[in-house]
Design a protein around this motif. Structure first.
Motif, PDB file in Angstrom:
ATOM      1  N   PHE A 117       0.813  -1.206   0.000  1.00 41.21           N
ATOM      2  CA  PHE A 117       0.000   0.000   0.000  1.00 41.21           C
ATOM      3  C   PHE A 117       0.856   1.269   0.000  1.00 41.21           C
ATOM      4  N   GLU A 118       2.008   1.228   0.655  1.00 45.60           N
ATOM      5  CA  GLU A 118       2.903   2.386   0.673  1.00 45.60           C
ATOM      6  C   GLU A 118       3.444   2.658  -0.726  1.00 45.60           C
ATOM      7  N   LEU A 119       3.850   1.604  -1.428  1.00 46.82           N
ATOM      8  CA  LEU A 119       4.361   1.770  -2.783  1.00 46.82           C
ATOM      9  C   LEU A 119       3.253   2.185  -3.744  1.00 46.82           C
ATOM     10  N   LYS A 120       2.064   1.627  -3.556  1.00 48.23           N
ATOM     11  CA  LYS A 120       0.933   1.982  -4.425  1.00 48.23           C
ATOM     12  C   LYS A 120       0.618   3.467  -4.320  1.00 48.23           C
ATOM     13  N   LYS A 121       0.758   4.030  -3.117  1.00 49.67           N
ATOM     14  CA  LYS A 121       0.445   5.438  -2.892  1.00 49.67           C
ATOM     15  C   LYS A 121       1.552   6.351  -3.422  1.00 49.67           C
ATOM     16  N   SER A 122       2.799   6.016  -3.130  1.00 46.73           N
ATOM     17  CA  SER A 122       3.908   6.933  -3.422  1.00 46.73           C
ATOM     18  C   SER A 122       4.678   6.603  -4.694  1.00 46.73           C
ATOM     19  N   PHE A 123       4.723   5.335  -5.083  1.00 46.39           N
ATOM     20  CA  PHE A 123       5.519   4.925  -6.248  1.00 46.39           C
ATOM     21  C   PHE A 123       4.712   3.920  -7.087  1.00 46.39           C
ATOM     22  N   PRO A 124       3.626   4.389  -7.686  1.00 47.54           N
ATOM     23  CA  PRO A 124       2.708   3.468  -8.381  1.00 47.54           C
ATOM     24  C   PRO A 124       3.318   2.789  -9.604  1.00 47.54           C
ATOM     25  N   THR A 125       4.445   3.281 -10.101  1.00 51.15           N
ATOM     26  CA  THR A 125       5.053   2.663 -11.282  1.00 51.15           C
ATOM     27  C   THR A 125       5.998   1.516 -10.921  1.00 51.15           C
ATOM     28  N   ILE A 126       6.158   1.240  -9.637  1.00 53.65           N
ATOM     29  CA  ILE A 126       6.941   0.067  -9.212  1.00 53.65           C
ATOM     30  C   ILE A 126       6.002  -1.126  -9.117  1.00 53.65           C
ATOM     31  N   ARG A 127       6.369  -2.217  -9.772  1.00 52.37           N
ATOM     32  CA  ARG A 127       5.575  -3.453  -9.727  1.00 52.37           C
ATOM     33  C   ARG A 127       6.262  -4.418  -8.759  1.00 52.37           C
ATOM     34  N   LEU A 128       5.604  -4.695  -7.652  1.00 46.08           N
ATOM     35  CA  LEU A 128       6.185  -5.513  -6.591  1.00 46.08           C
ATOM     36  C   LEU A 128       5.728  -6.962  -6.732  1.00 46.08           C
ATOM     37  N   GLN A 129       6.683  -7.874  -6.666  1.00 43.19           N
ATOM     38  CA  GLN A 129       6.398  -9.302  -6.595  1.00 43.19           C
ATOM     39  C   GLN A 129       6.942  -9.823  -5.266  1.00 43.19           C
ATOM     40  N   ILE A 130       6.094 -10.480  -4.483  1.00 44.99           N
ATOM     41  CA  ILE A 130       6.503 -10.971  -3.162  1.00 44.99           C
ATOM     42  C   ILE A 130       6.485 -12.494  -3.164  1.00 44.99           C
ATOM     43  N   PHE A 131       7.588 -13.065  -2.705  1.00 44.74           N
ATOM     44  CA  PHE A 131       7.715 -14.509  -2.570  1.00 44.74           C
ATOM     45  C   PHE A 131       7.950 -14.825  -1.092  1.00 44.74           C
ATOM     46  N   GLU A 132       7.234 -15.803  -0.562  1.00 46.43           N
ATOM     47  CA  GLU A 132       7.409 -16.187   0.836  1.00 46.43           C
ATOM     48  C   GLU A 132       8.260 -17.446   0.918  1.00 46.43           C
ATOM     49  N   GLY A 133       9.131 -17.473   1.919  1.00 44.79           N
ATOM     50  CA  GLY A 133       9.971 -18.640   2.102  1.00 44.79           C
ATOM     51  C   GLY A 133      10.656 -18.606   3.446  1.00 44.79           C
ATOM     52  N   SER A 134      11.340 -19.688   3.763  1.00 38.42           N
ATOM     53  CA  SER A 134      12.119 -19.745   4.997  1.00 38.42           C
ATOM     54  C   SER A 134      13.368 -18.895   4.841  1.00 38.42           C
ATOM     55  N   ALA A 135      14.053 -18.670   5.968  1.00 36.60           N
ATOM     56  CA  ALA A 135      15.286 -17.871   5.912  1.00 36.60           C
ATOM     57  C   ALA A 135      16.302 -18.501   4.972  1.00 36.60           C
ATOM     58  N   GLY A 136      16.413 -19.830   4.993  1.00 33.93           N
ATOM     59  CA  GLY A 136      17.353 -20.516   4.109  1.00 33.93           C
ATOM     60  C   GLY A 136      16.991 -20.349   2.642  1.00 33.93           C
ATOM     61  N   GLN A 137      15.689 -20.448   2.326  1.00 32.55           N
ATOM     62  CA  GLN A 137      15.262 -20.257   0.949  1.00 32.55           C
ATOM     63  C   GLN A 137      15.545 -18.833   0.475  1.00 32.55           C
ATOM     64  N   ILE A 138      15.266 -17.863   1.347  1.00 27.53           N
ATOM     65  CA  ILE A 138      15.482 -16.464   0.977  1.00 27.53           C
ATOM     66  C   ILE A 138      16.961 -16.210   0.699  1.00 27.53           C
ATOM     67  N   ASP A 139      17.837 -16.753   1.536  1.00 24.50           N
ATOM     68  CA  ASP A 139      19.275 -16.586   1.305  1.00 24.50           C
ATOM     69  C   ASP A 139      19.688 -17.199  -0.036  1.00 24.50           C
ATOM     70  N   GLN A 140      19.105 -18.350  -0.363  1.00 25.18           N
ATOM     71  CA  GLN A 140      19.432 -19.005  -1.638  1.00 25.18           C
ATOM     72  C   GLN A 140      18.924 -18.168  -2.813  1.00 25.18           C
ATOM     73  N   TRP A 141      17.717 -17.626  -2.695  1.00 23.76           N
ATOM     74  CA  TRP A 141      17.154 -16.800  -3.770  1.00 23.76           C
ATOM     75  C   TRP A 141      17.984 -15.534  -3.985  1.00 23.76           C
ATOM     76  N   LEU A 142      18.492 -14.958  -2.888  1.00 23.93           N
ATOM     77  CA  LEU A 142      19.360 -13.792  -3.013  1.00 23.93           C
ATOM     78  C   LEU A 142      20.670 -14.167  -3.694  1.00 23.93           C
ATOM     79  N   ALA A 143      21.208 -15.314  -3.331  1.00 24.65           N
ATOM     80  CA  ALA A 143      22.499 -15.737  -3.875  1.00 24.65           C
ATOM     81  C   ALA A 143      22.432 -15.992  -5.382  1.00 24.65           C
ATOM     82  N   ASN A 144      21.328 -16.600  -5.846  1.00 26.55           N
ATOM     83  CA  ASN A 144      21.247 -16.927  -7.276  1.00 26.55           C
ATOM     84  C   ASN A 144      20.551 -15.848  -8.097  1.00 26.55           C
ATOM     85  N   GLY A 145      20.136 -14.755  -7.447  1.00 26.98           N
ATOM     86  CA  GLY A 145      19.548 -13.642  -8.177  1.00 26.98           C
ATOM     87  C   GLY A 145      18.088 -13.813  -8.527  1.00 26.98           C
TER      88      GLY A 145
END
Length: 315
Positions: A117-145
């Motif tokens: 909602f904050e981005l929708k109000k202030s930066f509507p041209t940003i398209r946000l994609q949210i992925f949920e995962g464990s801390a280990g999964q998130i670290d792996q997703w960051l590592a591989n881009g």
């Protein structure tokens, strides 16, 4: 004291164009100006510099020694001016594009939804994609881009690869009236042989709890392994087992009185929510803006994370 010259960037650009073209006539064509106007501007620049910049020949012009010496300085000055204009132009436009964010499931109401909602109000041209995962999964997703930004937990003191946002305590969480959580705090050793619903290995939470149990000489009785925070909350609320969670993960149930909790002490089990950025590519302007907005949300809502165990035990 000599009077400082107020350099005219337009005049300097004419100088550079004459150098590039090697002729006042050709420079006039490129710039769309009459040749006498070009000559007047060069003469004014030479007066400001205090010397002749060009040798006039039958075939055009060549630089004098003074002109040769000033050329790199003038070229650098004009390049810097162009870069400043580009930066100001970019800053005037809202950041846009897709940003992929990985977040812990427990942050969905505390951060993920408010962020949208904050981005929708202030930066509507940003398209946000949210992925949920464990801390280990998130670290792996960051590592591989796979994602641009990530919000995992950290348990160790070493936080060199990420930016710490807030530290939260861990609580034993269960149904109202449960004996284990009758007091505001509970020693870690009291979890010995109690039925627990915990994430499965290799979850960082599970590995850390297993290490703490080994050091304390107690046995963790894992009645159910479930990576889903919602399953852990549901099982704890119905009295099937105790969960070990930070308060924000079950805030709605705690405030409604359907879950009670007791802060784990002796030792405490703290976790730090951190912000990570993929090293697989430079962050886009939109990703940098999302990161800034995340920091602002954590700073603005810091009290949200500070839920005391006092008065939240069994009644």
């Amino acid at each position: 004291m000599s009077k400082k010259v107020q350099w005219d960037l337009g005049r300097l650009r004419i100088f550079l164009t004459v150098v590039q073209q090697g002729s006042l006539t050709r420079a006039a064509v490129v710039l769309g100006l009459p040749q006498p106007a070009i000559s007047r501007q060069i003469s004014r620049l030479e007066a400001e510099c205090g010397g002749q910049l060009f040798n006039r020949t039958g075939r055009g012009v060549t630089l004098t020694d003074m002109g040769e010496g000033l050329l790199p300085r003038i070229a650098a000055l004009l390049q810097e001016a162009d870069e400043l204009s580009t930066q100001l132009d970019e800053d005037a436009r809202l950041p846009s594009g897709e940003v992929r964010l990985a977040a812990l499931p427990s942050l969905y109401m505390a951060l993920s939804v408010p962020l949208f909602f904050e981005l929708k109000k202030s930066f509507p041209t940003i398209r946000l994609q949210i992925f949920e995962g464990s801390a280990g999964q998130i670290d792996q997703w960051l590592a591989n881009g796979f994602v641009d930004l990530g919000l995992p937990y950290r348990y160790a003191r070493t936080l060199s690869d990420v930016e710490p946002l807030v530290q939260v305590s861990s609580f034993a969480v269960g149904a109202p009236g449960s004996e284990l959580i009758a007091n505001p705090t509970v020693p870690f050793s009291a979890l010995d042989k109690q039925p627990l619903v915990l994430p499965g290995a290799p979850s960082s939470v599970r590995l850390t709890l297993d290490q703490m149990a080994k050091q304390a000489g107690i046995t963790l009785n894992v009645a159910l392994e479930a990576d889903s925070t919602q399953i852990q909350i549901a099982v704890a609320k119905l009295g099937g087992a105790y969960a070990v969670l930070p308060p924000h993960a079950a805030r709605a149930e705690i405030e409604a009185g359907t879950l009670h909790l007791s802060r784990i002490v002796e030792p405490e089990f703290n976790r730090t929510i951190v912000l990570g950025t993929t090293a697989a590519r430079p962050p886009s302007r939109a990703a940098r803006q999302v990161a800034r907005t995340i920091r602002e949300l954590f700073t603005r809502n810091r009290k949200y994370w500070e839920l005391s165990g006092t008065g939240m035990g069994g009644r």
